[in-house]
Structures are given as C-alpha cells and as structure tokens.
Design a protein around this motif. Structure first.
Motif, PDB file in Angstrom:
ATOM      1  N   ARG A 201      61.988  29.160 -11.728  1.00 34.26           N
ATOM      2  CA  ARG A 201      62.768  28.904 -13.051  1.00 34.26           C
ATOM      3  C   ARG A 201      64.446  28.763 -13.010  1.00 34.26           C
ATOM      4  N   PHE A 204      65.718  26.026 -11.655  1.00 33.62           N
ATOM      5  CA  PHE A 204      65.661  24.581 -12.604  1.00 33.62           C
ATOM      6  C   PHE A 204      66.787  24.830 -13.784  1.00 33.62           C
ATOM      7  N   LEU A 205      66.931  25.677 -14.070  1.00 30.96           N
ATOM      8  CA  LEU A 205      67.652  25.937 -15.531  1.00 30.96           C
ATOM      9  C   LEU A 205      69.198  25.802 -14.960  1.00 30.96           C
ATOM     10  N   GLY A 231      54.343  20.820 -12.679  1.00 32.22           N
ATOM     11  CA  GLY A 231      55.019  20.848 -13.965  1.00 32.22           C
ATOM     12  C   GLY A 231      56.590  21.151 -13.094  1.00 32.22           C
ATOM     13  N   ASN A 232      56.461  21.149 -11.787  1.00 28.66           N
ATOM     14  CA  ASN A 232      58.041  21.216 -10.970  1.00 28.66           C
ATOM     15  C   ASN A 232      58.561  19.905 -11.264  1.00 28.66           C
ATOM     16  N   ARG A 234      58.238  17.510 -13.698  1.00 32.95           N
ATOM     17  CA  ARG A 234      58.664  17.447 -14.863  1.00 32.95           C
ATOM     18  C   ARG A 234      60.081  18.152 -15.125  1.00 32.95           C
ATOM     19  N   MET A 235      60.289  19.278 -14.493  1.00 34.79           N
ATOM     20  CA  MET A 235      61.449  20.234 -14.498  1.00 34.79           C
ATOM     21  C   MET A 235      62.650  19.346 -14.000  1.00 34.79           C
ATOM     22  N   LEU A 237      62.802  16.288 -13.095  1.00 34.00           N
ATOM     23  CA  LEU A 237      63.009  14.913 -13.631  1.00 34.00           C
ATOM     24  C   LEU A 237      63.545  14.985 -15.108  1.00 34.00           C
ATOM     25  N   THR A 238      63.634  16.051 -15.764  1.00 37.95           N
ATOM     26  CA  THR A 238      64.374  16.039 -17.219  1.00 37.95           C
ATOM     27  C   THR A 238      65.300  17.037 -17.630  1.00 37.95           C
ATOM     28  N   LEU A 239      65.536  18.379 -16.630  1.00 34.95           N
ATOM     29  CA  LEU A 239      66.473  19.096 -16.866  1.00 34.95           C
ATOM     30  C   LEU A 239      67.856  18.755 -16.425  1.00 34.95           C
ATOM     31  N   ASP A 289      67.831  12.448 -24.057  1.00 32.58           N
ATOM     32  CA  ASP A 289      66.712  12.855 -23.335  1.00 32.58           C
ATOM     33  C   ASP A 289      66.689  12.869 -22.013  1.00 32.58           C
ATOM     34  N   GLY A 290      66.827  13.804 -21.065  1.00 34.82           N
ATOM     35  CA  GLY A 290      66.686  14.000 -19.672  1.00 34.82           C
ATOM     36  C   GLY A 290      67.996  13.683 -19.202  1.00 34.82           C
ATOM     37  N   PRO A 291      67.960  13.259 -17.824  1.00 39.59           N
ATOM     38  CA  PRO A 291      69.235  12.883 -17.201  1.00 39.59           C
ATOM     39  C   PRO A 291      70.026  11.719 -17.716  1.00 39.59           C
TER      40      PRO A 291
ATOM     41  N   ARG B 145      61.553  15.895 -27.099  1.00 38.54           N
ATOM     42  CA  ARG B 145      62.397  15.332 -26.035  1.00 38.54           C
ATOM     43  C   ARG B 145      61.502  16.053 -24.886  1.00 38.54           C
ATOM     44  N   ARG B 146      61.474  15.496 -23.728  1.00 39.15           N
ATOM     45  CA  ARG B 146      60.441  15.796 -22.456  1.00 39.15           C
ATOM     46  C   ARG B 146      60.495  17.118 -22.262  1.00 39.15           C
ATOM     47  N   LEU B 150      57.842  21.364 -22.216  1.00 37.70           N
ATOM     48  CA  LEU B 150      57.606  21.755 -20.708  1.00 37.70           C
ATOM     49  C   LEU B 150      58.027  23.094 -20.572  1.00 37.70           C
ATOM     50  N   HIS B 202      54.795  25.953 -13.516  1.00 36.13           N
ATOM     51  CA  HIS B 202      55.951  25.787 -14.419  1.00 36.13           C
ATOM     52  C   HIS B 202      55.958  25.283 -15.589  1.00 36.13           C
ATOM     53  N   GLY B 203      55.106  24.416 -15.865  1.00 36.74           N
ATOM     54  CA  GLY B 203      54.882  24.025 -17.384  1.00 36.74           C
ATOM     55  C   GLY B 203      54.185  24.910 -17.853  1.00 36.74           C
TER      56      GLY B 203
END
Lengths: 513, 215
Positions: A201, A204-205, A231-232, A234-235, A237-239, A289-291, B145-146, B150, B202-203
């Motif tokens: 985490r 990701f952050l 969900g890794n 999604r992390m 692809l979006t953070l 929203d996202g990158p 937002r996405r 999450l 993670h989610g």
C-alpha cells in the motif's frame, strides 16, 4: 532480482530434475486438479460454449489476418483518446521507451501490474540496470520477486511455493524492499495476504509511474482492458500520475462489442470463475480521474515472425488463460520452470520457439518435443488453438534446421540410418526379430516393470537408446515374431492354441500410448 | 526505417497469403445478438444469488428502507465512528445522518492519502449482470472516480433492480467504451497461496450490495 530464464538446460534435463521434486509434484497436482474441476463446472453452465469458442477464434483470426489495418486504427483511436503511442520492434527498444518515460518524470521506482509482455521483455532487469526499482504488485509475482525466483505458471506464478516457504520469504525479504512483514507472522494465507497488502500500500500511494500490460486493446475505440483479481491492477491503473502499458500487437479486438465474447471466455477458462473480481477498461486519459499522462507501447518482439508462419499463426490468438497448462499431463508433472521460458506449458512449447526462431539454441529446440500430443490442450483452449498441430509442424522445422546445420549427425539421425539398413532386407529383419524376441523372453523372466493395465515394460536401455527409453515406457518385445510364428505354424494352420504369440505377454505391449 | 514502419512492413510481408482485403468477408464472425431491456424477476434473483456466491453481502431493501440499509451497512458491527466517503451525485436521501458516521465528501481537493484514511465508501452503479453477479461502474454520477471505490476497505454499492441485465453481451452493448469502467465481481480476492481463496488483498475486503426494488 537477478533470476532469468537465459541459459536454462533443455527441457528433458530440466524435466528430470523437476520430476524428482516430490513437493513440487504435490503442489502442481493439487493446483492443476483444483482449477481443472472449477473450469469444467463453470464452462458446463454455458449452453453456447462451442459457439463462443468459434466466435473467439474467428475474431482473433480476423485481427491477425488484417493486422496492419487494425494496428493503424488502434493507433488513431488511442491518440484521439489522449494517449501517446510508441512502437517497439524488440525487447530492448520497448524497455528503453519505458525507462525513458520513468526518467523524464524523475521516478526512481515504478509499480507494475502482472503482465506476461513485460516479463517477456525482461523489463524489471532493464529498470534495475537503469537504477529504477520495478515492484511487482500481484501477490504471486511479489512472492516470486522477493524470493529471487522465476514464475512457473501463467496464472499462478508462485504455484510451486507452499505457505511455509512464502512466510519465510516475506519475513526475510519484505524489510529489504520496503515495509517489513509483521512480527509473529504465521503461514495462514489470510495473514500472508494482509502482510502483502500493508507492504504494497505504501508503494501504491507514493508511486508516480505505473506499468501494465493489457488483456485486450479495442481498435475501434482505443480502449485497453486489464482483467485481475486482487485490485493491485486497479491501484496501478488509477493512482499514479503516469501510466505506461506494454501491449503485444496481437492483443487487438476490432470492436467494443467483441469484448463480450472474451469476457465470457477468459475468466471461465482461466480461474474457473464466472467472472474475475475486477476488470478495468480505459480509453486514454479521463480528465479528473486516474493518470493524466497515458502511454501505450505496441510490441512486436517476434510476433511478426509468428504471423508469417501460416500453421503457427494461430498461436497469436492466445489470450493467456493458462487452461492448457492445467490439463497438460507433461506440465502437471514437470511444472513451468522446466520449459525455461516465460511462457510455459503447451502454449509456451509452440509460442516460444516461434517468437525466438528455431535452430539457434538447444533449449528452445527441445520445447516442441515437450508434449505427449494427447490433445487435451486443444480441447480446453477458448480460442481453439490446435496446439498439437503446431507442435508437429515445429518438430519438422527443428529437424530441418538441424539438417541444414553443419556438424555431427544427431542421435536420431543415426538411429534412423541403422533402422533403414535393417529394414531394407527381409533377412536382416528376421535376424533382428530373433534377437529382440530372445531379449523379450529374458526380460519376462528377469522382470522390468508393468505399465498401467499390466503390460510389461522395459527398464533402462543401454547405448544411444538410453535417452529415448529414459522418458517413456518401452514395451517388452514379443517372445516370438509374427514371421517366426508363421513359419512354425504354417500361417496358423498348425496352431495349437497355446503358442507364445497368443497367450504370452509379448503381444500386449503395443497398446500403450 | 522507424519502428512503426518496420513493424507494419513486417506484418504486411508476413500476410502474403491473405488475398481478401475486407476483414469482415475474409473472416465472418457469428454470435447471437444480445437481448435488450432489463432482466426478468428470475434473472434479478439470480443476480442476488451470484453476487452472494462471491462471499459479498447482498440485501434487497425497498426504496423506503434503503436509507436504513445503507446506515446499517456502514456501521456494521463496529463501535467507533466510521469515516465514510461519499462521491458527488450520490443520492442525498441515502447518505447516513448519524453520530457514528463521519461523512467525507469526495472532490478534487481530497488527496489519495485522505482516501486511505476512510473506512468505507458509498456508490451507485451503472449496470448489474445477472449471469455473472457483476456490478459495473462507469464512474458517472454517484459512482465516484475510480480510486474512490478502491482504496477504502468497505464498499457499499446501491444497485436498482431496473439496472440489472441478463448477461455479459447485454452489458457490453449498453455500456459506453469512451468512459472508464470498473467491473466488480465480489470483493478483492486472491488464490495465489496454495489456491486457498482469501478475500481482500488491495481492494475493499468487504463488498456490500444493496439491490433496491420498488416499494
């Protein structure tokens, strides 16, 4: 993180070592058996499964047979959606593009979504060489990376590790790469997953740049898709602010609606679920929203070689579901490492030699032979790749490549020469049969072993035949040849009913396949 | 020659055997056309059943009881105050007003680090898929937002009965590819350790679906 497939021994040697590892065989039998059962259950729920498979194969064939058209369409739609498109002829070129983007953003680390394409090009090693830490964020890939190990399955890369080994790796290595594993960590899967959650985490952050592959790229709309569970993905692809996706040029689907076919075929074939927990789709940049900076690297790296092979082209339909691994009797016993390539199992045995080309190294050339040709892989393939057909085709290519190469004749060539000398004269055949029949009688007296079904089998053979007999059951030769039986009984007219050719062991062995 | 030209050139050369110019006539694709319209009552039941199959929590409140169901879902078994993220456009009538719940309104000023301090998130959905028990977010009004659905550990998702469609083909046909989408089938899960399924890597570790029907 120095593990690499380069220089692996040829399949027969690696397989022999893997077969001796009883822990590995237990893990593999459990894993492949479990996934097989789940897959069969959810595939059985779909009434029109065969129709879906045909549609999947046709859509992919359409893309492959008109690839330049769809590549140009994809490029245009990606650019219209705000993405930057790069083209990479080979691994080095693709790695340089990704490293260059990270350097432009002063990123000393990147987070990665599990991706076969980036494993294929060795992106992690290229990043390391450039002083950039590339962190795998899929749990299994994390286990492999922290253990300085190689993935052994397309879907579950750490299938060869058990929970006790994973606990040890986490306790020993997590602290060196970031947040340490909690003290008192047990080997309960839920606790191990929680340790990975906490460890990753923080990465990701803070990550600025993420790298992914794509399961599908829609030419018409420029939409990329990533299918995952944890969900890794999604992390990543979006953070982060910047996203780079490395996409093999065969990953295209013509239209958005085509996704319908593959979102049914893939999860059921792969994990045996009706649907995987998470699927993300995105088209370029979405404001707010996202990158806000999105790159797509279109990767060749041998794919146009595969395209040029009219028999082997179908291998590019592959959607990396790994169903063929889970049904393969060879994979189930040897595991993925024996294949010595990023793509293991039946699909790896055809894809790897075509991507790399045959006739250059022994390891690659051994792969088309790493199969019993039983056909189970074709039966389960959601895009109907006829893997056995391509294996046979590639075996011929390997033989031709070696024929063309100067140097010593192979063992196989010598064996065939010896056979042709024997078979060219009826007298010699008779003599050879008498010798082998004598051998058969001796072996029946002295033992050997029994095949499933009870047919007697030979053990080790001496000389050039040793390697051949070492990897298959060799039936004991008949005690009496047909020729000798004919001579003795006048074609059966003088048959007594208890001749060795009728009730003896010698005639049972041929049915073993 | 640059990489683009070279790759396209190699591909053209590799396809010398392909003589039909039109991809559609060269390789026809046949598959049944998707059904249109919302799911039948039986398919709505199937949706609830299949979502629960992934070990998600599924409840079926009416429009009148939906707000109570949202409050119960976010307070759950915990005793302390829960920080709950609410995306723009989420229906006001469903936002809990209660001492045990602190509401964080998501917006451009909320950083990723702040998302990480939230215990849970509320959202609506774009579509529910009966056959696979999937919720699809296209991140429009009320869906956030996405990253919003999450990062927090609990996701309470409100789906209207009339948003449920029969299967994947119906969903794909109804969705807009230009919008980012997140398809969610149960909570985050892994089977990477000895193939034992573990919820939540993670989610969100808990997915709570409120399938809201007419009163």
């Amino acid at each position: 993180m120095t593990a690499t497939f380069v220089g692996m021994p040829a399949f027969p040697t690696a397989a022999k070592a893997a077969l001796a590892d009883t822990q590995l065989r237990r893990n593999l039998a459990h894993a492949t058996g479990t996934i097989r059962t789940k897959r069969a259950g959810v595939v059985g729920e779909v009434d029109d499964w065969e129709e879906l498979r045909l549609a999947g194969a046709a859509i992919k064939d359409r893309v492959l047979r008109h690839l330049p058209y769809y590549l140009e369409q994809l490029e245009t739609s990606l650019q219209a959606a705000g993405a930057t498109v790069h083209w990479a002829r080979d691994a080095a070129e693709a790695n340089a593009i990704v490293v260059g983007i990270a350097q432009q953003h002063d990123a000393r680390e990147i987070v990665k979504v599990k991706s076969m394409a980036t494993a294929e090009i060795g992106l992690n090693e290229a990043c390391e060489a450039a002083g950039i830490d590339a962190w795998e964020t899929d749990l299994a890939e994390l286990i492999v990376q922290l253990g300085d190990d190689l993935p052994s399955h397309i879907l579950v890369p750490a299938v060869h590790r058990n929970r006790a080994e994973i606990r040890e790796i986490f306790l020993r290595e997590m602290g060196t790469a970031g947040r340490a594993a909690p003290e008192g960590l047990t080997d309960e899967p839920a606790e191990l997953a929680a340790a990975a959650r906490a460890h990753l985490r923080e990465k990701f952050l803070r990550a600025k740049v993420a790298v992914s592959g794509a399961n599908f790229a829609v030419a018409e709309t420029g939409t990329l898709t990533v299918v995952e569970s944890e969900g890794n993905g999604r992390m990543c692809l979006t953070l982060p602010e910047v996203l780079v996706s490395v996409v093999g040029i065969e990953k295209i689907l013509p239209t958005w609606d085509d996704l319908e076919v593959f979102l049914q075929l893939l999860p059921r074939s792969s994990t045996g679920e009706r649907m995987n927990p998470y699927t993300s789709t995105w088209s370029g940049v979405t404001p707010g929203d996202g990158p806000q900076e999105v790159h797509v690297v279109l990767l060749d790296n041998g794919r146009t070689n595969v395209l040029a092979d009219e028999v082997g082209r179908q291998a590019l339909r592959c959607i990396r579901c790994s169903a063929c691994l889970n049904v393969c009797p060879v994979y189930e016993r040897t595991g993925g490492h024996a294949y010595g390539s990023v793509y293991p199992g039946p699909i790896g045995a055809i894809l790897t030699p075509m991507l790399r080309g045959v006739g250059h190294d022994k390891q690659t050339d051994s792969l088309p032979y790493a199969s019993s040709l039983c056909g189970a892989c074709f039966e389960v393939c959601p895009v109907r790749i006829d893997i056995p057909e391509v294996l046979v085709h590639l075996r011929a290519e390997v033989v031709d490549a070696h024929k063309a190469a100067p140097g010593l004749p192979s063992v196989q060539d010598m064996a065939m020469k010896a056979a042709s000398w024997t078979l060219s004269s009826s007298g010699r055949i008779g003599a050879a049969e008498k010798v082998s029949g004598l051998g058969g009688r001796l072996i029946n007296k002295l033992g050997g072993h029994a095949a499933p079904g009870g047919a007697p089998m030979l053990g080790a053979l001496p000389g050039p035949a040793a390697a051949w007999a070492g990897s298959r059951d060799v039936p004991v030769p008949a005690e009496e040849s047909f020729r000798a039986w004919w001579e003795r009984t006048d074609g059966g007219r003088a048959e007594t009913g208890d001749g060795p050719g009728v009730n003896g062991h010698g005639t049972n062995g041929v049915g073993d396949r | 020659m640059n990489a683009r030209e070279e790759i396209l050139g190699r591909a053209r050369q590799a396809l010398g055997d392909v003589t039909v110019a039109d991809p559609a006539t060269d390789v026809p694709v046949t598959r049944p056309a998707p059904a249109t319209g919302p799911a039948t009552p039986a398919q709505v039941d199937l949706f609830a059943e299949r979502v629960a199959d992934y070990r998600a929590v599924v409840e079926r409140p009416t429009v009148l009881t939906a707000a109570d169901a949202v409050l119960a879902a976010v307070t759950g078994a915990s005793s302390g105050t829960r920080r709950i993220l609410v995306p723009p456009g989420f229906p006001d009538a469903l936002v809990p007003v209660d001492d045990r719940v602190e509401i964080i309104r998501d917006g451009p000023t909320v950083t990723t680090a702040e998302l990480d301090t939230c215990d849970g998130v509320l959202s609506t959905a774009a579509i529910g898929i009966a056959e696979t028990g999937t919720i699809v977010l296209d991140h429009g009004e009320g869906q956030g937002r996405r990253a919003a659905t999450l990062v927090p550990d609990l996701h309470v998702c409100v789906v209207r009965v009339d948003q449920v469609v029969a299967g994947v083909p119906e969903a794909v046909a109804a969705l807009d590819p230009s919008r980012p989408q997140t398809w969610i089938s149960g909570p985050s899960a892994t089977s990477d350790i000895e193939l034992d399924r573990v919820e939540g890597v993670h989610g969100p570790r808990t997915l709570h679906v409120l399938l809201v029907g007419p009163a």
